[in-house]
Design a protein around this motif. Sequence first.
Motif, PDB file in Angstrom:
ATOM      1  N   GLU A   1       0.858  -1.175   0.000  1.00 43.65           N
ATOM      2  CA  GLU A   1       0.000   0.000   0.000  1.00 43.65           C
ATOM      3  C   GLU A   1       0.900   1.233   0.000  1.00 43.65           C
TER       4      GLU A   1
ATOM      5  N   TYR B   1       2.751   8.051   3.582  1.00 44.15           N
ATOM      6  CA  TYR B   1       1.515   7.501   4.103  1.00 44.15           C
ATOM      7  C   TYR B   1       0.889   8.536   5.044  1.00 44.15           C
ATOM      8  N   ALA B   2       0.189   9.514   4.455  1.00 48.14           N
ATOM      9  CA  ALA B   2      -0.410  10.573   5.274  1.00 48.14           C
ATOM     10  C   ALA B   2      -1.649  11.109   4.575  1.00 48.14           C
TER      11      ALA B   2
ATOM     12  N   SER C   1      -1.138   0.119  -3.680  1.00 49.01           N
ATOM     13  CA  SER C   1      -2.200   1.102  -3.861  1.00 49.01           C
ATOM     14  C   SER C   1      -1.601   2.482  -4.036  1.00 49.01           C
ATOM     15  N   ILE C   2      -2.336   3.299  -4.788  1.00 41.56           N
ATOM     16  CA  ILE C   2      -1.920   4.684  -5.017  1.00 41.56           C
ATOM     17  C   ILE C   2      -3.155   5.584  -4.932  1.00 41.56           C
ATOM     18  N   PRO C   3      -2.951   6.874  -4.664  1.00 45.36           N
ATOM     19  CA  PRO C   3      -4.102   7.771  -4.690  1.00 45.36           C
ATOM     20  C   PRO C   3      -4.494   8.065  -6.145  1.00 45.36           C
TER      21      PRO C   3
ATOM     22  N   ASN D   1      -8.470   5.454  -3.051  1.00 50.99           N
ATOM     23  CA  ASN D   1      -7.320   4.633  -2.720  1.00 50.99           C
ATOM     24  C   ASN D   1      -7.428   3.410  -3.635  1.00 50.99           C
TER      25      ASN D   1
ATOM     26  N   GLU E   1     -10.258   8.981   6.973  1.00 48.81           N
ATOM     27  CA  GLU E   1      -9.962   8.843   5.551  1.00 48.81           C
ATOM     28  C   GLU E   1     -11.044   9.468   4.699  1.00 48.81           C
TER      29      GLU E   1
ATOM     30  N   LEU F   1     -10.691  10.955   1.093  1.00 55.33           N
ATOM     31  CA  LEU F   1     -10.848   9.873   0.113  1.00 55.33           C
ATOM     32  C   LEU F   1     -12.315   9.557  -0.130  1.00 55.33           C
TER      33      LEU F   1
ATOM     34  N   CYS G   1      -5.992  -3.119   2.615  1.00 50.50           N
ATOM     35  CA  CYS G   1      -5.796  -2.851   4.042  1.00 50.50           C
ATOM     36  C   CYS G   1      -7.027  -3.116   4.920  1.00 50.50           C
TER      37      CYS G   1
END
Length: 300
Positions: A55, A61-62, A97-99, A108, A141, A145, A167
């Motif tokens: 991920e 990772y924020a 995973s990517i944004p 995500n 999130e 997201l 996740c």
Amino acid sequence: MSVLKSPLTKNLRIALIQLKAGADKAANLNSVKNHIEKAISTSTVGPLDVVMLPECFNSPYAVDQFRRYSESIPGGETTEFLSSLAKKHSVYIVGGSIPELADDKVYNTSLTFDPNGEIIAKHRKTHLFDIDIKNGITFKESDSLSAGDKATVFKLGDFGNVGLGICYDIRFPELASVTARAPHNSFAMFYPGAFNTTTGPLHWHLLARSRAVDNEMFVILCSPARDVGGDGYQAYGHSLVVDPYGKIVAEAGEGEEVLFAELDHTLLPAVRQGIPVHYQRRFDVYGDYVGEGKVKVSDK
Ligand SMILES: *[C@@H]1O[C@H](CO)[C@@H](O)[C@H](O)[C@H]1NC(C)=O
Ligand SMILES: *[C@@H]1O[C@H](CO)[C@@H](O)[C@H](O)[C@H]1NC(C)=O
């Protein structure tokens, strides 16, 4: 008893790339490239069929960074990059995973590429992690997201079908069950994930083994490496491969590492014959939450 057909038609050789991502996107992608090359050249299980990334491999990772690092799919930098690597090495890549940026929303998202570099699956994280503990931590999130609204199952060439979640999705048994059951019959669930150092020791192995035992399937978890001494998110690490008996067949440590495993295709029918929960469910007693028609399957 008749011989059961395995949903995995032949052994599958995989490498899980447990790496650490920083603020520099180009450096992160370069690290992915180097690790994939290393996996290919040092494989201990023979020629690799699948390489999996964790991920959040192209961004820190924020939550407040998602939008800045997000890209459109297809066409975005990371998508093009993974596509070319899959093609170059002729392997499937399960792209962590990517944004993803779509219609001004950020998702995500996890992409899978075939050995020709084509996208064969796209999963948008279905369950967003929102907590707000009084006098404790707050992590929302859903502020940054949007959630996907489909389960993801796809055909991994002639190996068979696999399901994919991201996740927090692993905490919801239903998502794994829909992919394991007819008509999908997945042989594995893949989860790119990044648990922390509290929830990792408590639940990481437990959840992976539970999903494996519930469904008598393989469960594969790929985590970022721990940012020891850094000020970033402290991921648990411990990328994991669990077999359909619930046995851990490979496990990484906390640092950067490439983990190899070979999935034995004879295990699924053996487990399901020995412990036939797969066939002896009593939906007349407790109902069936899966039921065909209720499940929206991603068509990428
Ligand atoms: C996806 O969700 C996790 C939380 O489960 C979040 O921490 C992570 O940064 C997100 N990844 C991306 C690429 O948006
Ligand atoms: C990890 O996440 C859990 C659940 O959100 C939280 O309660 C805990 O404080 C976090 N631990 C660390 C070390 O950040």
